[in-house]
Design a protein around this motif. Structure first.
Motif, PDB file in Angstrom:
ATOM      1  N   LEU A 206      66.885  -2.243 -20.014  1.00  0.00           N
ATOM      2  CA  LEU A 206      65.507  -2.578 -19.571  1.00  0.00           C
ATOM      3  C   LEU A 206      64.766  -1.115 -19.406  1.00  0.00           C
ATOM      4  CD1 LEU A 206      65.603  -5.567 -17.115  1.00  0.00           C
ATOM      5  CD2 LEU A 206      65.245  -5.521 -19.753  1.00  0.00           C
ATOM      6  N   GLU A 207      65.440  -0.123 -19.556  1.00  0.00           N
ATOM      7  CA  GLU A 207      64.904   1.236 -19.278  1.00  0.00           C
ATOM      8  C   GLU A 207      64.269   1.180 -18.140  1.00  0.00           C
ATOM      9  OE1 GLU A 207      63.009   2.090 -22.868  1.00  0.00           O
ATOM     10  OE2 GLU A 207      64.916   2.765 -23.839  1.00  0.00           O
ATOM     11  N   VAL A 208      64.647   1.075 -16.851  1.00  0.00           N
ATOM     12  CA  VAL A 208      64.078   1.091 -15.648  1.00  0.00           C
ATOM     13  C   VAL A 208      65.032   2.037 -14.732  1.00  0.00           C
ATOM     14  CG1 VAL A 208      62.572  -1.006 -15.902  1.00  0.00           C
ATOM     15  CG2 VAL A 208      64.899  -1.030 -14.815  1.00  0.00           C
ATOM     16  N   PRO A 209      64.423   2.912 -13.959  1.00  0.00           N
ATOM     17  CA  PRO A 209      65.406   3.738 -13.266  1.00  0.00           C
ATOM     18  C   PRO A 209      65.771   2.772 -11.770  1.00  0.00           C
ATOM     19  CG  PRO A 209      62.949   4.226 -12.485  1.00  0.00           C
ATOM     20  CD  PRO A 209      63.141   3.159 -13.726  1.00  0.00           C
ATOM     21  N   LEU A 210      67.018   3.027 -11.321  1.00  0.00           N
ATOM     22  CA  LEU A 210      67.527   2.512 -10.197  1.00  0.00           C
ATOM     23  C   LEU A 210      67.480   3.382  -9.008  1.00  0.00           C
ATOM     24  CD1 LEU A 210      70.376   0.037  -9.851  1.00  0.00           C
ATOM     25  CD2 LEU A 210      70.580   2.149  -8.424  1.00  0.00           C
ATOM     26  N   CYS A 211      66.730   3.208  -7.995  1.00  0.00           N
ATOM     27  CA  CYS A 211      66.438   4.323  -6.848  1.00  0.00           C
ATOM     28  C   CYS A 211      67.464   3.758  -5.741  1.00  0.00           C
ATOM     29  CB  CYS A 211      65.280   4.290  -6.573  1.00  0.00           C
ATOM     30  SG  CYS A 211      64.038   4.764  -7.985  1.00  0.00           S
ATOM     31  N   PHE A 212      68.038   4.975  -5.119  1.00  0.00           N
ATOM     32  CA  PHE A 212      68.644   5.121  -3.716  1.00  0.00           C
ATOM     33  C   PHE A 212      67.714   5.809  -2.922  1.00  0.00           C
ATOM     34  CE2 PHE A 212      72.201   4.970  -7.199  1.00  0.00           C
ATOM     35  CZ  PHE A 212      72.629   3.800  -6.877  1.00  0.00           C
ATOM     36  N   HIS A 213      67.264   5.206  -1.790  1.00  0.00           N
ATOM     37  CA  HIS A 213      66.424   5.883  -0.886  1.00  0.00           C
ATOM     38  C   HIS A 213      67.131   6.916  -0.069  1.00  0.00           C
ATOM     39  CE1 HIS A 213      63.440   6.549   2.215  1.00  0.00           C
ATOM     40  NE2 HIS A 213      62.410   6.058   1.571  1.00  0.00           N
ATOM     41  N   ALA A 214      66.435   8.223  -0.203  1.00  0.00           N
ATOM     42  CA  ALA A 214      67.071   9.325   0.643  1.00  0.00           C
ATOM     43  C   ALA A 214      67.241   9.004   2.179  1.00  0.00           C
ATOM     44  CB  ALA A 214      66.344  10.425   0.360  1.00  0.00           C
ATOM     45  N   GLY A 215      68.322   9.210   2.715  1.00  0.00           N
ATOM     46  CA  GLY A 215      68.608   9.051   4.165  1.00  0.00           C
ATOM     47  C   GLY A 215      69.092   7.649   4.183  1.00  0.00           C
ATOM     48  N   SER A 216      69.431   6.885   3.128  1.00  0.00           N
ATOM     49  CA  SER A 216      69.674   5.452   3.622  1.00  0.00           C
ATOM     50  C   SER A 216      71.156   5.428   4.050  1.00  0.00           C
ATOM     51  CB  SER A 216      69.499   4.749   2.477  1.00  0.00           C
ATOM     52  OG  SER A 216      70.074   4.944   1.219  1.00  0.00           O
ATOM     53  N   ALA A 217      71.970   6.277   4.103  1.00  0.00           N
ATOM     54  CA  ALA A 217      73.506   6.193   4.301  1.00  0.00           C
ATOM     55  C   ALA A 217      73.936   7.155   5.366  1.00  0.00           C
ATOM     56  CB  ALA A 217      74.230   6.548   3.044  1.00  0.00           C
ATOM     57  N   PRO A 218      73.414   6.719   6.566  1.00  0.00           N
ATOM     58  CA  PRO A 218      74.082   7.548   7.716  1.00  0.00           C
ATOM     59  C   PRO A 218      75.683   7.826   7.738  1.00  0.00           C
ATOM     60  CG  PRO A 218      73.124   5.578   8.303  1.00  0.00           C
ATOM     61  CD  PRO A 218      72.640   5.813   7.241  1.00  0.00           C
ATOM     62  N   GLU A 219      76.335   6.702   7.266  1.00  0.00           N
ATOM     63  CA  GLU A 219      77.607   6.781   7.551  1.00  0.00           C
ATOM     64  C   GLU A 219      78.331   7.825   6.963  1.00  0.00           C
ATOM     65  OE1 GLU A 219      75.830   4.311   6.794  1.00  0.00           O
ATOM     66  OE2 GLU A 219      76.146   2.572   8.255  1.00  0.00           O
ATOM     67  N   LEU A 220      77.671   8.264   5.698  1.00  0.00           N
ATOM     68  CA  LEU A 220      78.053   9.175   4.689  1.00  0.00           C
ATOM     69  C   LEU A 220      77.723  10.749   5.118  1.00  0.00           C
ATOM     70  CD1 LEU A 220      77.737   7.418   1.162  1.00  0.00           C
ATOM     71  CD2 LEU A 220      79.520   7.356   2.913  1.00  0.00           C
ATOM     72  N   ARG A 221      76.906  11.040   5.990  1.00  0.00           N
ATOM     73  CA  ARG A 221      76.218  12.217   6.478  1.00  0.00           C
ATOM     74  C   ARG A 221      77.340  13.115   7.064  1.00  0.00           C
ATOM     75  NH1 ARG A 221      70.707  10.412   8.931  1.00  0.00           N
ATOM     76  NH2 ARG A 221      69.847   9.241   7.224  1.00  0.00           N
ATOM     77  N   PHE A 222      77.278  14.357   6.557  1.00  0.00           N
ATOM     78  CA  PHE A 222      78.428  15.164   7.555  1.00  0.00           C
ATOM     79  C   PHE A 222      78.001  15.429   8.808  1.00  0.00           C
ATOM     80  CE2 PHE A 222      79.737  19.292   8.653  1.00  0.00           C
ATOM     81  CZ  PHE A 222      80.937  19.773   8.293  1.00  0.00           C
ATOM     82  N   PRO A 223      78.810  15.150   9.883  1.00  0.00           N
ATOM     83  CA  PRO A 223      78.391  15.363  11.210  1.00  0.00           C
ATOM     84  C   PRO A 223      77.914  16.461  11.830  1.00  0.00           C
ATOM     85  CG  PRO A 223      80.809  15.325  11.022  1.00  0.00           C
ATOM     86  CD  PRO A 223      80.349  15.096   9.514  1.00  0.00           C
ATOM     87  N   VAL A 224      76.936  16.509  12.645  1.00  0.00           N
ATOM     88  CA  VAL A 224      76.366  17.644  13.021  1.00  0.00           C
ATOM     89  C   VAL A 224      77.007  18.078  14.411  1.00  0.00           C
ATOM     90  CG1 VAL A 224      74.322  18.830  14.193  1.00  0.00           C
ATOM     91  CG2 VAL A 224      74.045  17.023  12.300  1.00  0.00           C
ATOM     92  N   TYR A 225      77.600  19.322  14.453  1.00  0.00           N
ATOM     93  CA  TYR A 225      78.442  19.610  15.584  1.00  0.00           C
ATOM     94  C   TYR A 225      77.449  19.840  16.825  1.00  0.00           C
ATOM     95  CZ  TYR A 225      81.322  23.026  18.286  1.00  0.00           C
ATOM     96  OH  TYR A 225      82.211  23.297  19.386  1.00  0.00           O
ATOM     97  N   PRO A 226      77.980  19.175  18.012  1.00  0.00           N
ATOM     98  CA  PRO A 226      77.092  18.917  18.967  1.00  0.00           C
ATOM     99  C   PRO A 226      76.717  20.146  19.916  1.00  0.00           C
ATOM    100  CG  PRO A 226      79.365  18.299  19.598  1.00  0.00           C
ATOM    101  CD  PRO A 226      79.159  18.344  17.963  1.00  0.00           C
ATOM    102  N   ALA A 227      77.471  21.329  19.431  1.00  0.00           N
ATOM    103  CA  ALA A 227      77.312  22.754  20.250  1.00  0.00           C
ATOM    104  C   ALA A 227      76.312  23.620  19.360  1.00  0.00           C
ATOM    105  CB  ALA A 227      78.323  23.411  20.417  1.00  0.00           C
ATOM    106  N   LEU A 228      75.710  23.182  18.383  1.00  0.00           N
ATOM    107  CA  LEU A 228      74.600  23.877  17.723  1.00  0.00           C
ATOM    108  C   LEU A 228      73.386  23.971  18.274  1.00  0.00           C
ATOM    109  CD1 LEU A 228      75.155  22.664  13.771  1.00  0.00           C
ATOM    110  CD2 LEU A 228      75.643  24.677  14.858  1.00  0.00           C
TER     111      LEU A 228
END
Length: 244
Positions: A206-228
């Protein structure tokens, strides 16, 4: 779309009209389960919230639109529908806001409520999805071609996803919104699995883009070190959130 200003907002959100689902879903079939706004109690105060499947959503306001509330901190959320600025949910008022900001058009993403898979009722999920998709075309796409509507879809099965994409695009939708990690939302195959091939194929056909909204996958984010240091931690989150 005519270009006057030279800018397009690639990530704009519409506040769903309070009657969008009530006007398009069967009252006799779904009753109070239909998404609607109702007064509820929150920490001893009377506020309004979206109610879906006869339960209020746990949100910070009646809708998520802090960017247009006039608070420089962008931490203010309207607690009642009458407090929601018209440019958040009225297309004609949004067009005025676009001109004021020097924006030619905007790609539309949903606001709450936009997820219906968690109620384990495919018929209810599809009815809600179709009501939202029809409302977006009837109210927004019909108002101006400066609005680029994107459809939401059922989470499963692939045949239902494909069918709704075909229906929505035929009605005027120009993009498809899909969760980045459906397997974290329900017990489903990994998004890289062959089970989703028909979804990618129909978007290509159909020539339409499929979009994933930025920030929608917190489980995949690199964890932030708590001492930063706080400012370093914020900088890291600014990088990893859209990358997710």
């Amino acid at each position: 779309m005519e270009f006057k200003h030279g800018l397009i907002s690639a990530d704009s959100h519409v506040v769903t009209d309070r009657n969008a689902f009530l006007d398009r879903m069967s009252k006799s079939k779904f009753g109070e389960r239909i998404p609607h706004i109702m007064e509820v109690e929150n920490n001893g105060a009377k506020v309004e919230r979206w109610v879906v499947n006869d339960r209020p959503l746990k949100t910070r306001g009646v809708c998520n639109c802090p960017a247009v509330m006039g608070d420089p901190s962008r931490l203010s959320y309207p607690q009642r529908w009458d407090d929601v600025p018209a440019k958040a949910y009225v297309p004609s008022e949004r067009l005025k806001a676009l001109d004021a900001d020097g924006i030619d058009g905007e790609v539309l993403f949903p606001n709450d409520p936009s997820s219906f898979h968690q109620y384990s009722d495919p018929e209810f999920e599809l009815a809600c999805v179709q009501a939202y998709n029809d409302w977006l075309i009837e109210d927004w796409a019909s108002a101006s071609n400066r609005f680029v509507p994107q459809c939401i879809v059922p989470l499963w099965p692939p045949e239902a996803i494909v069918q709704e994409i075909r229906r929505a695009v035929a009605n005027g939708h120009r993009g498809v919104i899909f969760p980045a990690v459906p397997m974290n939302l329900r017990k489903l195959p990994h998004i890289n699995g062959h089970e989703y091939n028909s979804v990618w194929a129909v978007c290509q056909d159909l020539e339409v883009p499929l979009c994933f909204h930025a920030g929608s996958a917190p489980e995949l984010r690199f964890p932030v070190y708590p001492a930063l240091a706080p400012e370093v931690a914020d900088a890291l989150r600014a990088v990893i959130r859209p990358a997710s």
